[in-house]
Scaffold this motif. Structure first.
Motif, PDB file in Angstrom:
ATOM      1  N   UNK A 282       0.846  -1.180   0.000  1.00 35.84           N
ATOM      2  CA  UNK A 282       0.000   0.000   0.000  1.00 35.84           C
ATOM      3  C   UNK A 282       0.885   1.234   0.000  1.00 35.84           C
ATOM      4  N   UNK A 283       0.703   2.097  -0.983  1.00 36.39           N
ATOM      5  CA  UNK A 283       1.458   3.350  -1.025  1.00 36.39           C
ATOM      6  C   UNK A 283       0.870   4.319  -0.013  1.00 36.39           C
ATOM      7  N   UNK A 284       1.716   4.842   0.880  1.00 35.23           N
ATOM      8  CA  UNK A 284       1.250   5.808   1.875  1.00 35.23           C
ATOM      9  C   UNK A 284       1.967   7.145   1.769  1.00 35.23           C
ATOM     10  N   UNK A 285       2.969   7.222   0.908  1.00 34.15           N
ATOM     11  CA  UNK A 285       3.676   8.483   0.707  1.00 34.15           C
ATOM     12  C   UNK A 285       4.449   8.449  -0.586  1.00 34.15           C
ATOM     13  N   UNK A 286       4.694   9.632  -1.168  1.00 33.48           N
ATOM     14  CA  UNK A 286       5.417   9.710  -2.437  1.00 33.48           C
ATOM     15  C   UNK A 286       6.181  11.033  -2.457  1.00 33.48           C
ATOM     16  N   UNK A 287       7.464  10.977  -2.764  1.00 32.31           N
ATOM     17  CA  UNK A 287       8.281  12.191  -2.835  1.00 32.31           C
ATOM     18  C   UNK A 287       8.933  12.284  -4.212  1.00 32.31           C
ATOM     19  N   UNK A 288       9.124  13.537  -4.678  1.00 29.62           N
ATOM     20  CA  UNK A 288       9.630  13.799  -6.025  1.00 29.62           C
ATOM     21  C   UNK A 288      10.661  14.927  -5.995  1.00 29.62           C
ATOM     22  N   UNK A 289      11.686  14.799  -6.806  1.00 30.35           N
ATOM     23  CA  UNK A 289      12.518  15.944  -7.202  1.00 30.35           C
ATOM     24  C   UNK A 289      12.283  16.141  -8.692  1.00 30.35           C
ATOM     25  N   UNK A 290      11.897  17.344  -9.085  1.00 32.21           N
ATOM     26  CA  UNK A 290      11.644  17.567 -10.513  1.00 32.21           C
ATOM     27  C   UNK A 290      12.329  18.818 -11.057  1.00 32.21           C
ATOM     28  N   UNK A 291      13.327  19.312 -10.346  1.00 30.92           N
ATOM     29  CA  UNK A 291      14.156  20.380 -10.891  1.00 30.92           C
ATOM     30  C   UNK A 291      13.379  21.638 -11.231  1.00 30.92           C
ATOM     31  N   UNK A 292      13.498  22.084 -12.495  1.00 31.72           N
ATOM     32  CA  UNK A 292      12.885  23.349 -12.918  1.00 31.72           C
ATOM     33  C   UNK A 292      11.640  23.120 -13.782  1.00 31.72           C
ATOM     34  N   UNK A 293      11.028  21.951 -13.648  1.00 30.60           N
ATOM     35  CA  UNK A 293       9.854  21.609 -14.462  1.00 30.60           C
ATOM     36  C   UNK A 293       8.746  22.651 -14.357  1.00 30.60           C
ATOM     37  N   UNK A 294       8.550  23.201 -13.153  1.00 24.59           N
ATOM     38  CA  UNK A 294       7.498  24.196 -12.952  1.00 24.59           C
ATOM     39  C   UNK A 294       8.050  25.618 -12.887  1.00 24.59           C
ATOM     40  N   UNK A 295       9.251  25.761 -12.365  1.00 22.94           N
ATOM     41  CA  UNK A 295       9.797  27.110 -12.196  1.00 22.94           C
ATOM     42  C   UNK A 295      10.093  27.782 -13.538  1.00 22.94           C
ATOM     43  N   UNK A 296      10.531  27.020 -14.524  1.00 21.77           N
ATOM     44  CA  UNK A 296      10.835  27.640 -15.819  1.00 21.77           C
ATOM     45  C   UNK A 296       9.597  28.154 -16.542  1.00 21.77           C
ATOM     46  N   UNK A 297       8.566  27.328 -16.777  1.00 17.82           N
ATOM     47  CA  UNK A 297       7.401  27.863 -17.489  1.00 17.82           C
ATOM     48  C   UNK A 297       6.643  28.919 -16.693  1.00 17.82           C
ATOM     49  N   UNK A 298       6.789  28.912 -15.357  1.00 14.52           N
ATOM     50  CA  UNK A 298       6.042  29.863 -14.542  1.00 14.52           C
ATOM     51  C   UNK A 298       6.901  31.017 -14.041  1.00 14.52           C
ATOM     52  N   UNK A 299       8.148  31.063 -14.472  1.00 18.13           N
ATOM     53  CA  UNK A 299       8.993  32.213 -14.162  1.00 18.13           C
ATOM     54  C   UNK A 299       9.354  32.355 -12.696  1.00 18.13           C
ATOM     55  N   UNK A 300       9.562  31.241 -12.010  1.00 17.93           N
ATOM     56  CA  UNK A 300       9.945  31.288 -10.591  1.00 17.93           C
ATOM     57  C   UNK A 300      11.465  31.276 -10.507  1.00 17.93           C
ATOM     58  N   UNK A 301      12.060  32.442 -10.357  1.00 16.88           N
ATOM     59  CA  UNK A 301      13.521  32.545 -10.323  1.00 16.88           C
ATOM     60  C   UNK A 301      13.960  33.557  -9.276  1.00 16.88           C
ATOM     61  N   UNK A 302      15.212  33.386  -8.858  1.00 20.63           N
ATOM     62  CA  UNK A 302      15.775  34.272  -7.847  1.00 20.63           C
ATOM     63  C   UNK A 302      17.139  34.762  -8.315  1.00 20.63           C
ATOM     64  N   UNK A 303      17.557  35.851  -7.707  1.00 18.79           N
ATOM     65  CA  UNK A 303      18.911  36.342  -7.999  1.00 18.79           C
ATOM     66  C   UNK A 303      19.898  35.544  -7.171  1.00 18.79           C
ATOM     67  N   UNK A 304      20.907  34.979  -7.845  1.00 18.89           N
ATOM     68  CA  UNK A 304      21.902  34.182  -7.165  1.00 18.89           C
ATOM     69  C   UNK A 304      23.046  35.015  -6.644  1.00 18.89           C
ATOM     70  N   UNK A 305      24.008  34.398  -5.944  1.00 23.06           N
ATOM     71  CA  UNK A 305      25.165  35.134  -5.424  1.00 23.06           C
ATOM     72  C   UNK A 305      26.035  35.718  -6.531  1.00 23.06           C
ATOM     73  N   UNK A 306      25.865  35.228  -7.752  1.00 21.13           N
ATOM     74  CA  UNK A 306      26.614  35.764  -8.888  1.00 21.13           C
ATOM     75  C   UNK A 306      25.933  36.964  -9.520  1.00 21.13           C
ATOM     76  N   UNK A 307      24.809  37.399  -8.967  1.00 24.42           N
ATOM     77  CA  UNK A 307      24.075  38.532  -9.502  1.00 24.42           C
ATOM     78  C   UNK A 307      23.157  38.190 -10.654  1.00 24.42           C
TER      79      UNK A 307
END
Length: 440
Positions: A282-307
């Protein structure tokens, strides 16, 4: 709580619609009521268990550094159109329109909405890492809802979403949730094995399902038998330690474990036959890493230490509380009913008055009930005039961990009987000793 004043509609007969043990016992114990196909009301005793499950989940999420919020169940279709998932998700998504004819949906998950919240407020890497979670009802229009709340259309989900500047940071966030999940399921009295899994409609390239082995499970799983010997991370685990959490992850994933979608027959066959385990779960939990799958099309970005601006790396992490409740029952029951782990039992103890109306029995039960309640215990007092057999059957069915039984003969000697629901062991002791056992 006095049983005579509590709402707990017990069913004496097994419901015909219940296919598996947990569904049958949840209906019989008055925990749930089906309102329509795959949609249930949680009745008082079921709600008490569900709340305790949620509290454990919440404590472990907070311990791991996640921050709680609450997002709405209804979502705008525009966000899903931005990510590209609106048309791709399939018929499981319930699509609706409001009175202005705007397309809406009853959220099956919240990646888009939480990404919108993030991009609206977080602009610098200095505000990372960030993990936001909530516990909320969701809806997926399952083609065949079944097994009660194990596979329902409306369900409760704890979903968390992590945001990091780099993949390395995102993997550490993933390991935090991996570790928190191991602790969560252990506190719920479950042995959940993390297995490599397909990412499905969520997307990404790193995913684990947490599976409880059970014959009634819908997932086919393959793993190494030694998983039963692995230690659970301690309460004082340092969630900021990158190396420490990586060692936990590496230790748990060093042995082969995979769902059927990710099963590698050659690798599995390389394990000595005596050490292989293929089963259902029985599956009781599920975890995912999906990188920039959502951040790229939705423009979720931050300024990094490199400016420069960088799209954030994301992960999502789900646990289904309304699925966990029946999963616990599947793992812990006998022919008489449910056997709850103490951590999630609806009551800590049930006091059974064997002869309501008898002055000595009434006084003894009132004394015990008052003392335990004052000590902060959640007590169910069966003060009804039902027959003894009915009282015992009810107590066993609802699975409260301990029963204090007060009958005329024992009370006349200043004693009561204490029964352990899990082992069935009974012990006669003085009334004072019985109270002290639970308040000490």
């Amino acid at each position: 709580m006095r049983l005579s004043r509590f709402f707990m509609p017990i069913l004496k007969e097994n419901p015909k619609e219940a296919e598996i043990v947990s569904h049958r016992l949840m209906l019989r114990a008055g925990m749930i009521r089906q309102q329509s196909q795959g949609i249930y009301s949680w009745l008082p005793i079921g709600k008490k268990v569900l709340d305790k499950v949620n509290n454990i989940i919440r404590e472990e999420q907070n311990r791991a550094g996640a921050i709680e919020l609450l997002m709405p169940t209804l979502q705008s279709a525009e966000l899903w159109q931005e990510s590209g998932r609106y048309d791709a998700y399939g018929k499981e998504m319930l699509r609706i329109k409001d009175r202005q004819d705007r397309p809406m949906l009853y959220g099956p998950t919240n990646e888009e909405m939480v990404t919108d919240i993030f991009r609206s407020y977080v602009k610098s890497y200095k505000n990372l890492p960030l993990n936001l979670y909530h516990i909320q009802l969701k809806f997926r229009d399952e083609i065949r809802p079944r097994f009660g709340t194990m596979r329902s259309r409306e369900f409760m989900m704890k979903d968390a979403y992590s945001f990091d500047l780099t993949r390395e940071g995102a993997e550490h966030s993933y390991n935090k949730m991996f570790t928190a999940y191991l602790r969560t399921f252990d506190r719920l009295g479950l042995r959940a094995i993390p297995m490599r899994a397909d990412t499905g409609p969520i997307g990404g390239n790193l995913s684990h399902e947490f599976i409880i082995l059970a014959d009634t499970g819908e997932s086919e799983v393959f793993c190494h038998k030694d998983f039963v010997n692995f230690d659970i991370p301690a309460e004082n685990t340092d969630f900021d330690s990158v190396d420490g959490l990586k060692s936990i992850f590496d230790k748990w994933t060093s042995l082969y474990a995979a769902t059927s979608e990710m099963h590698d027959e050659a690798t599995f066959n390389a394990i000595p036959e005596a050490e292989r385990l293929s089963a259902r779960g029985i599956e009781v939990g599920h975890i995912f890493y999906f990188g920039t799958k959502y951040s790229e099309p939705m423009g979720a970005k931050v300024q990094g230490p490199d400016g420069k601006e960088h799209f954030v790396h994301m992960g999502s992490y789900g646990i289904g509380p309304t699925r966990l409740v029946p999963a616990i029952i599947e793992a812990s029951h006998d022919e008489n009913g449910i056997i709850w782990p103490e951590s999630v039992a609806p009551f800590d103890v049930v006091v059974i008055n064997m002869k309501a109306g008898d002055e000595a029995c009434d006084d003894t039960c009132e004394l015990i009930y008052a003392a335990l309640t004052k000590a902060g215990k959640d007590v169910l007092y069966d003060d009804t005039d039902d027959r003894a057999g009915t009282k015992f059957a009810t107590a066993d069915l609802i699975g409260v961990p301990y029963q204090i039984i007060a009958g005329p003969r024992a009370v006349a000697n200043g004693e009561v009987e204490v029964k352990d629901r899990k082992t069935g062991a009974r012990e006669t002791m003085t009334i004072e000793a019985a109270i002290n056992r639970f308040v000490a």
